[in-house]
Design an enzyme around this catalytic site. Structure first.
Site, PDB file in Angstrom:
ATOM      1  N   SER A 170       0.862  -1.181   0.000  1.00 52.95           N
ATOM      2  CA  SER A 170       0.000   0.000   0.000  1.00 52.95           C
ATOM      3  C   SER A 170       0.900   1.234   0.000  1.00 52.95           C
ATOM      4  O   SER A 170       1.968   1.238  -0.625  1.00 52.95           O
ATOM      5  CB  SER A 170      -0.920  -0.060   1.225  1.00 52.95           C
ATOM      6  OG  SER A 170      -1.652   1.132   1.380  1.00 52.95           O
ATOM      7  N   SER A 171       0.527   2.259   0.721  1.00 49.21           N
ATOM      8  CA  SER A 171       1.332   3.492   0.756  1.00 49.21           C
ATOM      9  C   SER A 171       0.847   4.362   1.899  1.00 49.21           C
ATOM     10  O   SER A 171      -0.310   4.285   2.323  1.00 49.21           O
ATOM     11  CB  SER A 171       1.150   4.245  -0.572  1.00 49.21           C
ATOM     12  OG  SER A 171       1.560   5.585  -0.439  1.00 49.21           O
ATOM     13  N   TYR A 229      -4.941   7.465  -6.616  1.00 52.52           N
ATOM     14  CA  TYR A 229      -3.848   6.627  -6.088  1.00 52.52           C
ATOM     15  C   TYR A 229      -4.055   6.370  -4.591  1.00 52.52           C
ATOM     16  O   TYR A 229      -4.000   5.229  -4.133  1.00 52.52           O
ATOM     17  CB  TYR A 229      -2.511   7.343  -6.330  1.00 52.52           C
ATOM     18  CG  TYR A 229      -1.299   6.612  -5.809  1.00 52.52           C
ATOM     19  CD1 TYR A 229      -0.784   5.508  -6.484  1.00 52.52           C
ATOM     20  CD2 TYR A 229      -0.665   7.024  -4.637  1.00 52.52           C
ATOM     21  CE1 TYR A 229       0.339   4.843  -6.009  1.00 52.52           C
ATOM     22  CE2 TYR A 229       0.459   6.367  -4.155  1.00 52.52           C
ATOM     23  CZ  TYR A 229       0.952   5.276  -4.844  1.00 52.52           C
ATOM     24  OH  TYR A 229       2.049   4.611  -4.365  1.00 52.52           O
ATOM     25  N   LYS A 232      -4.791   2.818  -2.548  1.00 54.64           N
ATOM     26  CA  LYS A 232      -3.890   2.345  -1.490  1.00 54.64           C
ATOM     27  C   LYS A 232      -4.646   2.169  -0.174  1.00 54.64           C
ATOM     28  O   LYS A 232      -4.341   1.255   0.603  1.00 54.64           O
ATOM     29  CB  LYS A 232      -2.709   3.306  -1.343  1.00 54.64           C
ATOM     30  CG  LYS A 232      -1.799   3.338  -2.573  1.00 54.64           C
ATOM     31  CD  LYS A 232      -1.210   1.973  -2.891  1.00 54.64           C
ATOM     32  CE  LYS A 232      -0.216   1.972  -4.021  1.00 54.64           C
ATOM     33  NZ  LYS A 232       0.343   0.638  -4.308  1.00 54.64           N
TER      34      LYS A 232
HETATM   35  N1  LIG Z   1       8.313   4.709  -4.327  1.00 56.10           N
HETATM   36  C1  LIG Z   1       7.524   5.183  -3.361  1.00 56.10           C
HETATM   37  O1  LIG Z   1       7.718   6.286  -2.808  1.00 56.10           O
HETATM   38  C2  LIG Z   1       6.379   4.357  -2.869  1.00 56.10           C
HETATM   39  C3  LIG Z   1       5.824   4.675  -1.629  1.00 56.10           C
HETATM   40  C4  LIG Z   1       4.770   3.911  -1.158  1.00 56.10           C
HETATM   41  C5  LIG Z   1       4.282   2.881  -1.920  1.00 56.10           C
HETATM   42  N2  LIG Z   1       4.818   2.616  -3.139  1.00 56.10           N
HETATM   43  C6  LIG Z   1       4.248   1.524  -3.915  1.00 56.10           C
HETATM   44  O2  LIG Z   1       5.243   0.536  -4.034  1.00 56.10           O
HETATM   45  C7  LIG Z   1       5.065  -0.174  -5.252  1.00 56.10           C
HETATM   46  C8  LIG Z   1       6.373  -0.161  -6.039  1.00 56.10           C
HETATM   47  O3  LIG Z   1       6.760   1.195  -6.234  1.00 56.10           O
HETATM   48  P1  LIG Z   1       8.185   1.571  -6.831  1.00 56.10           P
HETATM   49  O4  LIG Z   1       8.393   3.000  -6.513  1.00 56.10           O
HETATM   50  O5  LIG Z   1       9.181   0.550  -6.438  1.00 56.10           O
HETATM   51  O6  LIG Z   1       7.865   1.450  -8.402  1.00 56.10           O
HETATM   52  P2  LIG Z   1       8.851   1.527  -9.666  1.00 56.10           P
HETATM   53  O7  LIG Z   1      10.229   1.833  -9.240  1.00 56.10           O
HETATM   54  O8  LIG Z   1       8.181   2.451 -10.627  1.00 56.10           O
HETATM   55  O9  LIG Z   1       8.768   0.032 -10.234  1.00 56.10           O
HETATM   56  C9  LIG Z   1       7.521  -0.447 -10.644  1.00 56.10           C
HETATM   57  C10 LIG Z   1       7.590  -1.913 -10.955  1.00 56.10           C
HETATM   58  O10 LIG Z   1       6.263  -2.352 -11.302  1.00 56.10           O
HETATM   59  C11 LIG Z   1       6.250  -2.821 -12.652  1.00 56.10           C
HETATM   60  N3  LIG Z   1       4.986  -2.417 -13.261  1.00 56.10           N
HETATM   61  C12 LIG Z   1       4.514  -1.154 -13.445  1.00 56.10           C
HETATM   62  N4  LIG Z   1       3.335  -1.186 -14.079  1.00 56.10           N
HETATM   63  C13 LIG Z   1       3.047  -2.498 -14.303  1.00 56.10           C
HETATM   64  C14 LIG Z   1       1.984  -3.179 -14.948  1.00 56.10           C
HETATM   65  N5  LIG Z   1       0.948  -2.508 -15.523  1.00 56.10           N
HETATM   66  N6  LIG Z   1       2.016  -4.537 -15.014  1.00 56.10           N
HETATM   67  C15 LIG Z   1       3.047  -5.219 -14.471  1.00 56.10           C
HETATM   68  N7  LIG Z   1       4.084  -4.632 -13.854  1.00 56.10           N
HETATM   69  C16 LIG Z   1       4.092  -3.287 -13.787  1.00 56.10           C
HETATM   70  C17 LIG Z   1       7.482  -2.154 -13.297  1.00 56.10           C
HETATM   71  O11 LIG Z   1       7.965  -2.887 -14.412  1.00 56.10           O
HETATM   72  P3  LIG Z   1       7.482  -2.479 -15.923  1.00 56.10           P
HETATM   73  O12 LIG Z   1       7.594  -0.996 -16.017  1.00 56.10           O
HETATM   74  O13 LIG Z   1       8.379  -3.229 -16.841  1.00 56.10           O
HETATM   75  O14 LIG Z   1       6.067  -2.948 -16.021  1.00 56.10           O
HETATM   76  C18 LIG Z   1       8.468  -2.227 -12.137  1.00 56.10           C
HETATM   77  O15 LIG Z   1       8.983  -3.536 -12.017  1.00 56.10           O
HETATM   78  C19 LIG Z   1       3.892   0.491  -5.964  1.00 56.10           C
HETATM   79  O16 LIG Z   1       2.712  -0.195  -5.679  1.00 56.10           O
HETATM   80  C20 LIG Z   1       3.851   1.879  -5.334  1.00 56.10           C
HETATM   81  O17 LIG Z   1       2.561   2.420  -5.386  1.00 56.10           O
HETATM   82  C21 LIG Z   1       5.867   3.323  -3.644  1.00 56.10           C
END
Ligand SMILES: NC(=O)c1ccc[n+]([C@@H]2O[C@H](COP(=O)([O-])OP(=O)(O)OC[C@H]3O[C@@H](n4cnc5c(N)ncnc54)[C@H](OP(=O)(O)O)[C@@H]3O)[C@@H](O)[C@H]2O)c1
Length: 246
Positions: A139-140, A153, A157
């Protein structure tokens, strides 16, 4: 006994790759899912073991049945499902097209629900055999801090937290541990838009992976339905000027 096996969506980058790396280091077999096959293969090469299987699939589409079947064909068991893939278009609500809305709802929420449905049979087998199996939904902090210009978003979450808490009530008596991880801002490619001074204060993705390792190490009697991970001070409102997205 075959090694324990995990399915990690979004495992080719950011938080998902950090979780996959931790699992491989702990001796697990892992399937990583993402859309871009080259990116998946590069991640698998980096992980450097035959215990990693890649599945290229767009989780905004109805692919959960195929993804879980592919994982099971390769690894033969499923002990941990990590619903990590997710994304959000930050901006004024009236600028979000119906198509963008569908993608965000499908990827962040519907795919997590569908993957849980498809994963439950093998997760039940694992819990019966070993006393525990796990579902981690990423989640977030936006679920509770609800910054402006991130309404859809944040809603997805928040829904993941409610989904996880209700699933915990439904499944914990079977030994299936369900957790919603709720990190604040994490330093990943997904937050590449942030300036360096902000990125320097974000949570390292490895800390989110360490939280998953913590969940895997609890006794069978200790459940963690939700786990927040926050930055110092006043959280995401302090780190980012969300009004600038308007
Ligand atoms: N970064 C933050 O600050 C943060 C904070 C709280 C929660 N989150 C959550 O944590 C999770 C990961 O975030 P992150 O920042 O690590 O993301 P990221 O760096 O953008 O990486 C996203 C990953 O998901 C894959 N992906 C994206 N769209 C997809 C789709 N339609 N189908 C299958 N795979 C898909 C991407 O690969 P491809 O592009 O090749 O598909 C990549 O492997 C997310 O749910 C995000 O909402 C992130």
């Amino acid at each position: 006994m075959s090694t324990r096996a995990a399915l990690v969506t979004g495992g080719s980058a950011g938080i998902g790759l950090a979780i996959a790396t931790m699992l491989v280091d702990e001796g697990w077999s892992v399937t990583i899912v993402g859309r871009d096959r080259d990116k998946l293969q590069a991640a698998a090469d980096r992980l450097g073991t035959e215990r990693v299987h890649v599945v290229a699939a767009n989780l905004a589409e109805d692919v959960a049945e195929d993804v879980v079947a592919d994982h099971l064909r390769h690894h033969g068991r499923l002990d941990l499902l990590v619903n990590n893939a997710g994304a959000g278009l930050i901006g004024p609500i009236q600028l979000k097209s119906a198509k963008e809305l569908d993608v965000e709802l499908n990827l962040n929420l519907r795919s997590a629900v569908r993957l849980v449905q498809e994963s439950l049979p093998p997760l039940r087998v694992a819990a019966l055999r070993d006393g525990a199996s796990w579902i981690v939904n990423v989640s977030s902090m936006t679920a509770t801090e609800t910054p402006p210009y991130a309404s859809v978003y944040s809603a997805t979450k928040a829904a993941l937290v409610a989904f996880s808490r209700s699933l915990h009530a439904e499944l914990s008596s079977e030994g299936i541990h369900v957790t919603a991880l709720a990190p604040g801002l994490v330093d990943t490619p997904g937050t590449g838009w942030a300036p360096d001074d902000v990125r320097d204060r974000m949570i390292p993705a490895e800390d989110v992976a360490a939280a998953v390792l913590f969940l895997l190490g609890r006794s069978p009697r200790c459940f963690v339905p939700a786990l927040p991970l926050v930055t110092a001070g006043a959280g995401m409102h302090e780190l980012v000027d969300w009004r600038s997205f308007g």
